[in-house]
Design a protein around this motif. Structure first.
Motif, short mmCIF file in Angstrom:
data_model
loop_
_atom_site.label_atom_id
_atom_site.label_comp_id
_atom_site.label_asym_id
_atom_site.label_seq_id
_atom_site.Cartn_x
_atom_site.Cartn_y
_atom_site.Cartn_z
N UNK A 296 4.48 -2.16 4.29
CA UNK A 296 3.31 -1.78 3.49
C UNK A 296 2.32 -0.99 4.35
N UNK A 297 2.17 -1.41 5.60
CA UNK A 297 1.25 -0.71 6.50
C UNK A 297 1.78 0.68 6.88
N UNK A 298 3.12 0.80 6.96
CA UNK A 298 3.72 2.14 7.17
C UNK A 298 3.30 3.07 6.02
N UNK A 299 3.35 2.52 4.80
CA UNK A 299 2.98 3.32 3.62
C UNK A 299 1.51 3.70 3.70
N UNK B 253 -7.03 3.66 1.96
CA UNK B 253 -8.39 3.41 2.45
C UNK B 253 -8.40 2.69 3.78
N UNK B 254 -7.25 2.16 4.19
CA UNK B 254 -7.20 1.48 5.49
C UNK B 254 -5.76 1.53 5.98
N UNK B 255 -5.54 1.09 7.22
CA UNK B 255 -4.16 1.09 7.73
C UNK B 255 -3.65 -0.32 7.90
N UNK B 256 -4.47 -1.29 7.55
CA UNK B 256 -4.08 -2.70 7.74
C UNK B 256 -4.20 -3.47 6.43
N UNK B 257 -3.32 -4.44 6.30
CA UNK B 257 -3.38 -5.33 5.13
C UNK B 257 -4.27 -6.52 5.48
N UNK C 124 -6.01 -2.67 -4.34
CA UNK C 124 -7.15 -1.86 -3.94
C UNK C 124 -7.01 -1.17 -2.59
N UNK C 125 -5.78 -1.04 -2.07
CA UNK C 125 -5.59 -0.39 -0.77
C UNK C 125 -5.38 1.12 -0.87
N UNK C 126 -4.88 1.57 -2.02
CA UNK C 126 -4.64 3.01 -2.20
C UNK C 126 -5.13 3.43 -3.59
N UNK C 127 -5.35 4.73 -3.73
CA UNK C 127 -5.66 5.28 -5.06
C UNK C 127 -4.91 6.60 -5.17
N UNK C 128 -4.67 6.98 -6.41
CA UNK C 128 -3.93 8.21 -6.63
C UNK C 128 -4.86 9.23 -7.26
N UNK C 129 -4.78 10.45 -6.74
CA UNK C 129 -5.56 11.53 -7.33
C UNK C 129 -4.62 12.72 -7.48
#
Ligand SMILES: [Zn+2]
Length: 306
Positions: free
Chosen positions: A238-241, A302-306, A290-295
């Motif tokens: 997930x953090x790779x993503x 928004x961050x690199x860590x879970x 809430x870690x990513x959003x699509x536009x």
């Protein structure tokens, strides 16, 4: 009660040489059941026949499937005809047995739109779909089977109970015997193909209560520490993503970063479709948390860590 683990190799045409499915014979004083069968093929038939003869004199009462993937039920039809064993599967996954080709189409429905929007060509996807359908067609799906919502079987004084383990597929189950569970692909080693990651994390928690977790591929049985490690590998994926989408990236750009080795040979269907399915599951999970959003067609983390 005796557990006899078997490794059923993937035939060459399946395109993953050297890999196989873990299948198990569970034997009471008389009755014998099998959990998952591995893929069909001449060599595998001979191997299973021999293993069965040694375990129970050829007797097989039931074949319990952990989920509806072809590498778990491939030999079920042959074994049912030969031994009369009843084939059992959770009703949520029986759709795979009814029409595997249809289920492949559904897989594609799931990935097609996001993949095309995310930079994959339609031809690339259609080729992969065609190859998966060809593989599915040469496999022999069982026509006679019993479905259940919950299962309890008596095995000469021992009981086998089903437990729901959704995530890898929505109808994945484990079979509990004493302090052990046979979990199919509910505990894959961080590899590919989880339909619902949120469910998968709950499933991994459930599995931790068992002393021995008999997995569907690779190392088996797994203990609680292996499950912790597995969970850790999901997190690091997930953090790779998250890292791959730090500056905003299309699905294809993320795929190429996260599954770099896979893209060297994208026309082997499992090297495109399964990682793509998993990547979509990952992004959906990250979006819901809430870690990513699509536009537009780009994902941004928004961050690199879970
Ligand atoms: Zn599977």
């Amino acid at each position: 009660m005796e557990i006899i683990p078997l490794v059923i190799p993937f035939p060459a045409e399946f395109g993953r040489a050297g890999k196989g499915t873990n299948s198990y014979l569970v034997k009471g004083s008389e009755k014998c059941i099998m959990i998952d069968t591995g893929l069909d093929g001449e060599g595998n038939r001979a191997y299973i026949n021999d293993a069965l003869k040694r375990a129970s004199g050829g007797r097989l009462d039931a074949i319990l499937l952990t989920h509806g993937h072809i590498d778990h039920y491939g030999l079920a039809s042959y074994l049912h005809q030969k031994t009369g064993a009843v084939i059992m599967i959770n009703d949520k996954d029986s759709c795979y047995l009814d029409a595997y080709e249809k289920s492949i189409d559904e897989w594609f429905v799931r990935i097609y739109e996001p993949a095309v929007e995310g930079g994959f060509s339609k031809k690339e996807l259609d080729d992969a779909k065609m190859m998966m359908r060809i593989v599915a067609r040469i496999m022999n799906a069982p026509k006679e089977y019993t479905t259940f919502k919950e299962l309890r079987l008596d095995l000469d004084g021992w009981t086998v109970d089903s437990i729901d383990l959704p995530g890898h597929t929505m109808g994945s189950v484990g079979y509990v015997v004493g302090d052990a569970v046979f979990c199919g692909d509910a505990a894959l080693d961080g590899g590919v193909n989880v339909l619902d990651l949120k469910e998968e994390f709950v499933t991994l928690q459930k599995l931790k209560i068992f002393k021995k977790v008999y997995a569907g591929h690779g190392k088996t049985p797994l203990g609680p520490q292996d499950l912790e490690a597995l969970e850790g590998r999901f997190i690091s994926r997930l953090e790779d993503v998250l890292r791959a989408s730090r500056q905003g990236a299309t699905l294809k750009e993320i795929y190429e970063k996260v599954y770099f080795e896979s893209t060297s040979n994208p026309y082997i269907p499992y090297r495109l479709v399964h990682p793509l399915n998993q990547l979509i599951s990952y992004l959906r999970y990250l979006e819901s948390e809430g870690y990513v959003a699509k536009s537009g067609n780009r994902w941004m983390s928004f961050s690199e860590k879970i």
